[in-house]
Design a protein around this motif. Sequence first.
Motif, short mmCIF file in Angstrom:
data_model
loop_
_atom_site.label_atom_id
_atom_site.label_comp_id
_atom_site.label_asym_id
_atom_site.label_seq_id
_atom_site.Cartn_x
_atom_site.Cartn_y
_atom_site.Cartn_z
N LYS A 1 33.51 32.66 40.14
CA LYS A 1 32.55 33.67 40.62
C LYS A 1 31.77 34.27 39.46
CE LYS A 1 33.69 33.51 44.94
NZ LYS A 1 32.74 32.95 45.87
N LYS A 2 32.20 33.97 38.25
CA LYS A 2 31.57 34.44 37.02
C LYS A 2 31.37 35.95 37.00
CE LYS A 2 29.41 30.01 36.37
NZ LYS A 2 28.23 29.22 36.23
N PRO A 3 32.49 36.69 37.15
CA PRO A 3 32.35 38.15 37.15
C PRO A 3 31.83 38.66 35.81
CG PRO A 3 34.67 37.52 37.00
CD PRO A 3 33.88 36.26 37.22
N ALA A 4 31.00 39.69 35.88
CA ALA A 4 30.50 40.35 34.67
C ALA A 4 31.68 41.11 34.09
CB ALA A 4 29.36 41.29 35.02
N TRP A 5 32.26 40.59 33.04
CA TRP A 5 33.54 41.07 32.54
C TRP A 5 33.36 42.33 31.70
CZ3 TRP A 5 37.46 39.01 34.94
CH2 TRP A 5 38.73 39.35 34.52
N LYS A 6 32.88 43.38 32.34
CA LYS A 6 32.68 44.64 31.63
C LYS A 6 33.94 45.49 31.69
CE LYS A 6 27.86 44.46 32.85
NZ LYS A 6 26.88 44.85 33.81
N SER A 7 34.47 45.64 32.87
CA SER A 7 35.62 46.49 33.05
C SER A 7 36.41 46.01 34.27
CB SER A 7 35.16 47.94 33.27
OG SER A 7 36.25 48.74 33.66
N VAL A 8 37.69 45.75 34.08
CA VAL A 8 38.55 45.38 35.19
C VAL A 8 39.21 46.65 35.70
CG1 VAL A 8 40.55 44.04 35.92
CG2 VAL A 8 39.00 43.12 34.19
N GLU A 9 38.79 47.06 36.89
CA GLU A 9 39.40 48.25 37.48
C GLU A 9 40.74 47.90 38.11
OE1 GLU A 9 36.82 50.92 39.63
OE2 GLU A 9 35.09 49.98 38.67
N TYR A 10 40.81 46.75 38.78
CA TYR A 10 42.08 46.29 39.32
C TYR A 10 41.98 44.81 39.67
CZ TYR A 10 39.75 47.14 43.83
OH TYR A 10 38.86 47.15 44.88
N LEU A 11 43.14 44.17 39.72
CA LEU A 11 43.29 42.80 40.21
C LEU A 11 44.65 42.75 40.87
CD1 LEU A 11 42.16 39.55 38.70
CD2 LEU A 11 44.50 39.69 39.54
N ARG A 12 44.65 42.52 42.19
CA ARG A 12 45.89 42.49 42.97
C ARG A 12 45.98 41.17 43.72
NH1 ARG A 12 43.47 47.55 44.72
NH2 ARG A 12 44.21 49.17 43.30
N MET A 13 47.20 40.67 43.82
CA MET A 13 47.42 39.42 44.54
C MET A 13 48.71 39.51 45.33
SD MET A 13 46.60 35.82 42.54
CE MET A 13 47.95 35.98 41.48
N SER A 14 48.73 38.82 46.46
CA SER A 14 49.95 38.72 47.25
C SER A 14 49.99 37.33 47.87
CB SER A 14 49.96 39.80 48.35
OG SER A 14 51.21 39.82 49.00
N GLU A 15 51.20 36.81 48.04
CA GLU A 15 51.38 35.48 48.63
C GLU A 15 52.43 35.55 49.73
OE1 GLU A 15 52.24 33.49 44.76
OE2 GLU A 15 50.78 32.04 45.55
N MET A 16 52.33 34.59 50.64
CA MET A 16 53.27 34.51 51.76
C MET A 16 53.42 33.05 52.15
SD MET A 16 52.86 36.60 55.29
CE MET A 16 53.23 35.82 56.83
N VAL A 17 54.60 32.69 52.59
CA VAL A 17 54.88 31.34 53.05
C VAL A 17 54.44 31.20 54.50
CG1 VAL A 17 56.70 29.64 53.49
CG2 VAL A 17 56.85 31.14 51.50
N PHE A 18 53.78 30.09 54.81
CA PHE A 18 53.45 29.76 56.20
C PHE A 18 54.17 28.46 56.54
CE2 PHE A 18 51.25 27.41 59.45
CZ PHE A 18 51.09 28.37 60.44
N VAL A 19 54.90 28.46 57.63
CA VAL A 19 55.55 27.25 58.13
C VAL A 19 55.22 27.15 59.61
CG1 VAL A 19 57.70 25.99 58.46
CG2 VAL A 19 57.42 27.46 56.46
N GLY A 20 54.46 26.13 59.96
CA GLY A 20 54.08 25.93 61.36
C GLY A 20 55.25 25.45 62.21
N ARG A 21 55.08 25.54 63.50
CA ARG A 21 56.14 25.18 64.45
C ARG A 21 56.63 23.74 64.25
NH1 ARG A 21 53.52 26.81 68.85
NH2 ARG A 21 52.50 24.82 69.10
N ALA A 22 55.72 22.78 64.10
CA ALA A 22 56.11 21.38 63.96
C ALA A 22 56.72 21.09 62.59
CB ALA A 22 54.91 20.47 64.20
N ALA A 23 56.46 21.93 61.61
CA ALA A 23 56.99 21.73 60.26
C ALA A 23 58.28 22.50 60.03
CB ALA A 23 55.95 22.15 59.22
N ASP A 24 58.74 23.24 61.03
CA ASP A 24 59.89 24.12 60.85
C ASP A 24 61.22 23.38 60.93
OD1 ASP A 24 61.23 26.43 60.36
OD2 ASP A 24 61.07 27.22 62.39
N ASP A 25 61.42 22.45 60.02
CA ASP A 25 62.66 21.69 59.92
C ASP A 25 63.25 22.00 58.54
OD1 ASP A 25 64.69 19.86 59.54
OD2 ASP A 25 63.51 18.13 60.18
#
Length: 187
Positions: free
Chosen positions: A122-146
Amino acid sequence: MTDSKQLREVLVKIDHNLRQDEALMKDEAASFIMGVLEAKIGGKEYFLVASSGRNPDPWIEKKHLDGITYHPGAWETVNPQVPERHTGWWTVRNENVDLDTSIRSVSNPCAAIKLLLGLGRKKPAWKSVEYLRMSEMVFVGRAADDPSKRQWHGKGATSSWTAHSCDACEARIPYLICDVPANQIVD
């Protein structure tokens, strides 16, 4: 980088939308990590979504972002190609960087890595980083739930609905978020 309640709520909504997708729910391979990132850099906000694996067609599509109440309409999917070698990587500042050659599974197309690479593109203008937050979660579909088809990659004996970073991500992330030369990053 930190997590937030709002990001976890975004993941829950995406999970709900994915479960409404009948084609996805019938796919035996539908087991992946999904991640969200929000950042404010140089006064501009970024709201990104990515899923592990699957190039060129990511698991999460624009239709799966409907109904998100936290910054509605601002979320976008990213699915950058993860470099296959230790060279040719780019940071969140969109600067080229080479990773340590001892990092194993360097080309794993993990959600966290795609989010950081996507932010860099995204080529952010790297002047000041006020925040950077990330979160992850596992997804397992019905047919893959073995259970015999899945392998736990986290650490510790307990689990939660949020995902833990794999060893490859833990080794690669410092190179993507730091502005120190690669030869100065040590374990």
